[in-house]
Enzyme design. Structure first.
Site, PDB file in Angstrom:
ATOM      1  N   ASP A  56      -0.040  60.543  -9.549  1.00  9.16           N
ATOM      2  CA  ASP A  56       1.090  61.439  -9.397  1.00  9.16           C
ATOM      3  C   ASP A  56       2.021  61.149 -10.562  1.00  9.16           C
ATOM      4  O   ASP A  56       1.804  60.214 -11.344  1.00  9.16           O
ATOM      5  CB  ASP A  56       1.766  61.269  -8.030  1.00  9.16           C
ATOM      6  CG  ASP A  56       2.194  59.855  -7.777  1.00  9.16           C
ATOM      7  OD1 ASP A  56       2.781  59.255  -8.692  1.00  9.16           O
ATOM      8  OD2 ASP A  56       1.938  59.328  -6.680  1.00  9.16           O
ATOM      9  N   ASP A 375      -0.144  -3.679   2.008  1.00 10.12           N
ATOM     10  CA  ASP A 375       0.650  -2.468   1.749  1.00 10.12           C
ATOM     11  C   ASP A 375       1.981  -2.850   1.107  1.00 10.12           C
ATOM     12  O   ASP A 375       2.174  -3.971   0.611  1.00 10.12           O
ATOM     13  CB  ASP A 375       0.807  -1.676   3.056  1.00 10.12           C
ATOM     14  CG  ASP A 375       0.946  -0.180   2.834  1.00 10.12           C
ATOM     15  OD1 ASP A 375       2.060   0.252   2.473  1.00 10.12           O
ATOM     16  OD2 ASP A 375      -0.037   0.570   3.017  1.00 10.12           O
ATOM     17  N   TRP A 486      -2.430   4.380  -3.896  1.00  8.24           N
ATOM     18  CA  TRP A 486      -1.459   4.901  -4.876  1.00  8.24           C
ATOM     19  C   TRP A 486      -0.508   5.841  -4.135  1.00  8.24           C
ATOM     20  O   TRP A 486      -0.858   6.969  -3.830  1.00  8.24           O
ATOM     21  CB  TRP A 486      -2.216   5.641  -5.975  1.00  8.24           C
ATOM     22  CG  TRP A 486      -1.396   6.194  -7.095  1.00  8.24           C
ATOM     23  CD1 TRP A 486      -0.408   7.131  -7.027  1.00  8.24           C
ATOM     24  CD2 TRP A 486      -1.515   5.860  -8.481  1.00  8.24           C
ATOM     25  NE1 TRP A 486       0.083   7.400  -8.275  1.00  8.24           N
ATOM     26  CE2 TRP A 486      -0.576   6.632  -9.195  1.00  8.24           C
ATOM     27  CE3 TRP A 486      -2.335   4.975  -9.203  1.00  8.24           C
ATOM     28  CZ2 TRP A 486      -0.440   6.556 -10.577  1.00  8.24           C
ATOM     29  CZ3 TRP A 486      -2.192   4.909 -10.586  1.00  8.24           C
ATOM     30  CH2 TRP A 486      -1.244   5.694 -11.255  1.00  8.24           C
ATOM     31  N   ASP A 487       0.693   5.333  -3.864  1.00  7.19           N
ATOM     32  CA  ASP A 487       1.639   6.080  -3.023  1.00  7.19           C
ATOM     33  C   ASP A 487       2.634   6.867  -3.878  1.00  7.19           C
ATOM     34  O   ASP A 487       2.793   6.609  -5.079  1.00  7.19           O
ATOM     35  CB  ASP A 487       2.376   5.069  -2.121  1.00  7.19           C
ATOM     36  CG  ASP A 487       2.850   5.665  -0.808  1.00  7.19           C
ATOM     37  OD1 ASP A 487       2.898   6.906  -0.694  1.00  7.19           O
ATOM     38  OD2 ASP A 487       3.185   4.885   0.105  1.00  7.19           O
ATOM     39  N   ASN A 489       6.407   8.651  -2.748  1.00  8.68           N
ATOM     40  CA  ASN A 489       7.197   8.907  -1.544  1.00  8.68           C
ATOM     41  C   ASN A 489       8.431   9.782  -1.711  1.00  8.68           C
ATOM     42  O   ASN A 489       9.285   9.795  -0.823  1.00  8.68           O
ATOM     43  CB  ASN A 489       7.614   7.568  -0.921  1.00  8.68           C
ATOM     44  CG  ASN A 489       6.450   6.922  -0.184  1.00  8.68           C
ATOM     45  OD1 ASN A 489       5.852   7.521   0.693  1.00  8.68           O
ATOM     46  ND2 ASN A 489       6.106   5.708  -0.576  1.00  8.68           N
ATOM     47  N   CYS A 535      -2.064   8.695  -1.755  1.00  9.65           N
ATOM     48  CA  CYS A 535      -1.143   8.696  -0.611  1.00  9.65           C
ATOM     49  C   CYS A 535       0.163   9.293  -1.085  1.00  9.65           C
ATOM     50  O   CYS A 535       0.542   9.144  -2.243  1.00  9.65           O
ATOM     51  CB  CYS A 535      -0.939   7.249  -0.147  1.00  9.65           C
ATOM     52  SG  CYS A 535       0.281   7.080   1.157  1.00  9.65           S
ATOM     53  N   ASP A 557       1.045  10.100   7.717  1.00  9.60           N
ATOM     54  CA  ASP A 557       1.693   8.929   8.304  1.00  9.60           C
ATOM     55  C   ASP A 557       1.711   9.016   9.824  1.00  9.60           C
ATOM     56  O   ASP A 557       2.065   8.051  10.488  1.00  9.60           O
ATOM     57  CB  ASP A 557       3.133   8.807   7.786  1.00  9.60           C
ATOM     58  CG  ASP A 557       3.192   8.010   6.490  1.00  9.60           C
ATOM     59  OD1 ASP A 557       2.161   7.420   6.107  1.00  9.60           O
ATOM     60  OD2 ASP A 557       4.263   7.978   5.864  1.00  9.60           O
TER      61      ASP A 557
HETATM   62  C1  DGJ Z   1       4.160   5.809   2.884  1.00  8.25           C
HETATM   63  C2  DGJ Z   1       2.705   5.676   3.259  1.00  8.25           C
HETATM   64  O1  DGJ Z   1       2.222   6.899   3.721  1.00  8.25           O
HETATM   65  C3  DGJ Z   1       2.537   4.574   4.281  1.00  8.25           C
HETATM   66  O2  DGJ Z   1       1.207   4.486   4.679  1.00  8.25           O
HETATM   67  C4  DGJ Z   1       3.009   3.281   3.680  1.00  8.25           C
HETATM   68  O3  DGJ Z   1       2.193   2.912   2.616  1.00  8.25           O
HETATM   69  C5  DGJ Z   1       4.456   3.427   3.232  1.00  8.25           C
HETATM   70  N1  DGJ Z   1       4.625   4.550   2.362  1.00  8.25           N
HETATM   71  C6  DGJ Z   1       4.917   2.185   2.515  1.00  8.25           C
HETATM   72  O4  DGJ Z   1       6.159   2.339   1.975  1.00  8.25           O
END
Ligand code: DGJ
Length: 742
Positions: A56, A375, A486-487, A489, A535, A557
């Site tokens: 169109d 940990d 290897w976290d 957060n 992690c 967690d």
């Molecule tokens: C977050 C992780 O998911 C936990 O399993 C643990 O390792 C804590 N951190 C430690 O600070």
């Protein structure tokens, strides 16, 4: 296989055959168009699949229209541009920084030539599916933008044994003096003219402790997207979505999955347009992204893996599992049986010393557990979450005997030793911060948001990565360390880098991810025998790219067995069992307060890389005896769980006898169908419940024997009539049935 035919307009049509799927691209008036993707089709004559809607007056046509029906706003583009007649979401948007006068960003692709090669080229620097000439073929469409100095190579790898296409794009600045800025550079885009009006989107949402819950939602006209703005792939959304239709179930109907191999901010958008066509695209999130492309430079997008199933979501998942297990994860641990581990986090949190760890290790050895993981809390002055990240030296007030001696003692008990790091972070209270406050991500003049009392290191910087590599390597070389957790957060905020020039601010989020990959690559190359577990406050960065480096990932967690059913089944939508780290923790559970039997906790944790996370020194002899059996069972069932095919039979969200949230069931079947492991769990019981569960994936003609009771069943009986599981259950009871072909 990739077949090329020539259309009536004299242009190529590419038929990519990937397993039992077809993916067909046609070049029409120079535009790379998507004709079809889904279960395999045999016709060569497919030109009539192109949507032809008489235009169109308000729909833009190409500059030299050759008919009255081809419009850029309707055409199914392989890699849609912006500002040139397609008003749907674009895969690429480019700003010309060398333009003489102002122009809005724009992009449009035209086919120029193509290359077809056996195998799959390695395009650094990304994690990607790895496959050789026997596994796949790759089509590269070389495209130009006639209005720009950028060129585009669209890569399509068709896997021979999987209905999967791996896609990414390389954008090149071919000029010797002009500069462009990429504002959008998606990995892949797919247009489906035929799906609406029954299209639905399946995706995985969540938050801390509630990762990857399955949600399915009808698509309406307009866009729906799942994305992360966090600098990490995130707990909130996973870089995955599947397009299905209303009738799609676990076993039947169409499912197209798109999974992005990327760990940073991402976007998956799905838009239904007024003509009923559905566009699905995945890539780096455009918000906060702007990549400067100088003369001669190129930009490689992350890889998107598209899986087609004509047999429901179950098959789609099984394809992802096998593909990612065999062609994404790497290293010696991928197919090797993982050690059953005990992690001290939920046993001690930050309060432990070498003696405590050794007391747990002794009990673990007595139970047949094979690795102790130390940990958070072993380094610097870390006695709670407020300090020491970055100070990667052993706290000898806690580990009084020193790390090498502790590891030797643990090894002497017959256990391997693993250790926790959170490399990308820095605590404001740390020696590292005192020495290098400029190593954090920060924007001058802005206050820095703090999360879990920590800041994020600027790993776009090579000197920061060198420091991390040296300190982590130092620890790993100092003792016989078999495993690293290897976290990561917290997410990225105020992301500024002291070393990058102002005009590259839009590159920081992506450069952070590239810095992470570089560091992971250096560590895994230097320590090839290391088992790396990813992690991120649980499963906050559980994505395919992380699996390229770490074949297992801490799933969540939340270790409550009942909550883990949703989380693990959601995770299984894309990710293989062997990648899902699952632990038996204490009861009542620390996150939910729910009490569950040790038997059930063991059965639910057996859905992946199995371990324990509780204080073994507090258990009764009866509990320890049960743990010995669980460890033995896990080894017995390892192959069927981790190398077999998963069938999700009942999801907690399914309605059973008029009620949802009551029970769940799943099973694994070995590839040769000689063995199966079935799990059924009652989440919330009721009065006189009747449960029949029909099994899947077995050989209908074979006879299977229940290894616990000796009872024999025909495969057809198990799949058509099912197992009668009617009994009187308590909340949280679980049943496991192991079947072997007679
Ligand atoms: C977050 C992780 O998911 C936990 O399993 C643990 O390792 C804590 N951190 C430690 O600070």
């Amino acid at each position: 296989m990739i077949k090329t035919t020539i259309s009536t307009s004299g242009e190529p049509i590419f038929h990519l055959q990937a397993g039992d799927a077809s993916y067909i691209i046609s070049i029409f008036q120079g535009f790379p168009l998507h004709l079809y993707s889904g279960p395999a089709i045999s016709d060569d004559d497919v030109e009539d699949l192109l949507v032809r809607v008489p235009h169109d007056s308000v729909i833009p046509l190409p500059a030299h229209p050759e008919n009255n029906w081809f419009s850029c706003d309707i055409a199914p583009f392989e890699y849609p541009g912006f500002g040139t007649g397609d008003f749907r979401p674009s895969a690429v948007m480019v700003k010309d920084l060398s333009a003489q006068t102002a122009s809005a960003p724009a992009a449009a692709l035209r086919y120029e030539s193509h290359t077809i090669i056996p195998g799959k080229p390695v395009l650094d620097p990304y994690p990607a599916v790895h496959a050789n000439e026997n596994d796949c073929d790759t089509l590269i469409l070389h495209c130009i933008d006639p209005g720009s100095f950028l060129t585009y190579d669209l890569y399509y790898t068709a896997m021979r044994d999987y209905p999967a296409i791996c896609r990414r794009t390389v954008i090149k600045n071919g000029s010797d003096s002009r500069t462009a800025s990429l504002l959008r550079a998606y990995s892949a885009s797919l247009d489906f003219p035929e799906i609406h009006p029954q299209a639905e989107l399946v995706h995985l949402w969540g938050s801390w402790g509630r990762e990857r819950h399955i949600e399915r939602t009808p698509l309406l006209h307009g866009s729906m997207s799942v994305s992360s703005r966090r600098g990490a792939s995130s707990q909130q959304h996973n870089p995955f979505a599947a397009l299905v239709t209303q009738e799609t179930t676990e076993e039947y109907g169409m499912a197209v999955g798109i999974s992005l191999i990327y760990s940073g901010s991402f976007d998956i958008t799905c838009e239904v347009d007024p003509f009923g066509s559905t566009r699905l695209m995945a890539g780096i999130l455009p918000e906060g992204f702007e990549w400067r492309l100088n003369p001669g430079e190129d930009f490689v997008t992350p890889e998107a893996v598209i899986v087609f199933s004509g047999e429901g979501l179950g098959k789609m998942s099984r394809v992802y599992h096998k593909l990612y297990r065999k062609h994404l994860c790497r290293g010696e641990w991928v197919d090797k049986e993982r050690p059953v581990l005990i992690n001290n986090w939920e046993a001690t949190y930050f309060t432990f010393d070498d003696e405590k760890l050794l007391s747990i290790a002794k009990e673990a050895a007595d139970c047949g557990i094979e690795m102790l993981v130390m940990d958070d809390g072993w380094f610097g002055q870390r006695n709670d979450g407020t300090s020491s990240l970055g100070d990667w030296f052993v706290n000898e007030e806690k580990i009084r005997c020193g790390l090498p001696a502790l590891v030797e003692k643990v090894n002497a008990l017959g256990l391997k030793f693993g250790i926790w790091f959170e490399p990308e972070m820095i605590s404001p209270v740390s020696r590292l911060y005192e020495a290098h406050p400029e190593w954090c991500l920060k924007i001058p003049g802005r206050e820095m948001s703090i999360s879990r009392s920590q800041y994020v290191l600027d790993i776009t910087r090579e000197d920061v990565r060198d420091y991390l590599f040296d300190t982590i390597s130092g620890i790993l070389s100092s003792a016989n360390i078999a495993y690293v957790k290897w976290d990561f957060n917290r997410n990225l905020t105020e992301a500024g880098s002291a070393l990058l020039p102002a005009e590259q601010g839009g590159e920081i989020f992506h450069r952070y991810v590239l810095g992470l990959y570089d560091l992971l690559d250096r560590i895994t190359t230097a320590f090839p025998h290391l088992l790396l577990e990813g992690c991120s406050s649980g499963g906050g960065r559980y994505d395919p790219a992380m699996l390229y480096y770490s074949p297992q990932y801490w799933t969540s967690d939340d270790t409550d067995a009942m909550e883990r059913i949703d989380i693990q089944l959601g995770t299984s939508m894309v990710y293989p069992a062997a990648s899902m780290s699952c632990h038996v923790s204490a009861s009542p559970n620390h996150q939910t307060g729910r009490a569950t039997s040790l038997e059930t906790r063991g059965i639910i944790a057996m859905a992946g890389a199995f371990g324990y996370e509780l204080d073994l020194t507090t258990l009764t002899e009866e509990d320890k005896e049960l743990i010995r059996h669980q460890v033995a069972d896990y080894h017995r069932y390892y192959s069927v769980i981790n190398r077999g095919d998963l069938y999700r039979l009942i999801l907690p969200t399914d309605t059973v006898n008029g009620k949802t949230g009551k029970c769940a069931a799943w099973m694994y079947v070995s590839e040769d169908r000689s063995e199966a492991l079935f799990t059924f769990t009652v989440i919330r019981t009721s009065v006189h419940p009747v449960y029949f569960v029909k099994l899947r994936g077995l050989d209908p003609d074979a006879v299977y024997q229940d290894t616990a009771t000796g009872k024999k069943y025909h495969g057809d009986r198990l799949m058509n009539a099912g197992l009668n599981l009617t009994a009187s259950y308590h909340d949280g009871d679980a049943v496991m049935v192991h079947l072997v072909r007679c």
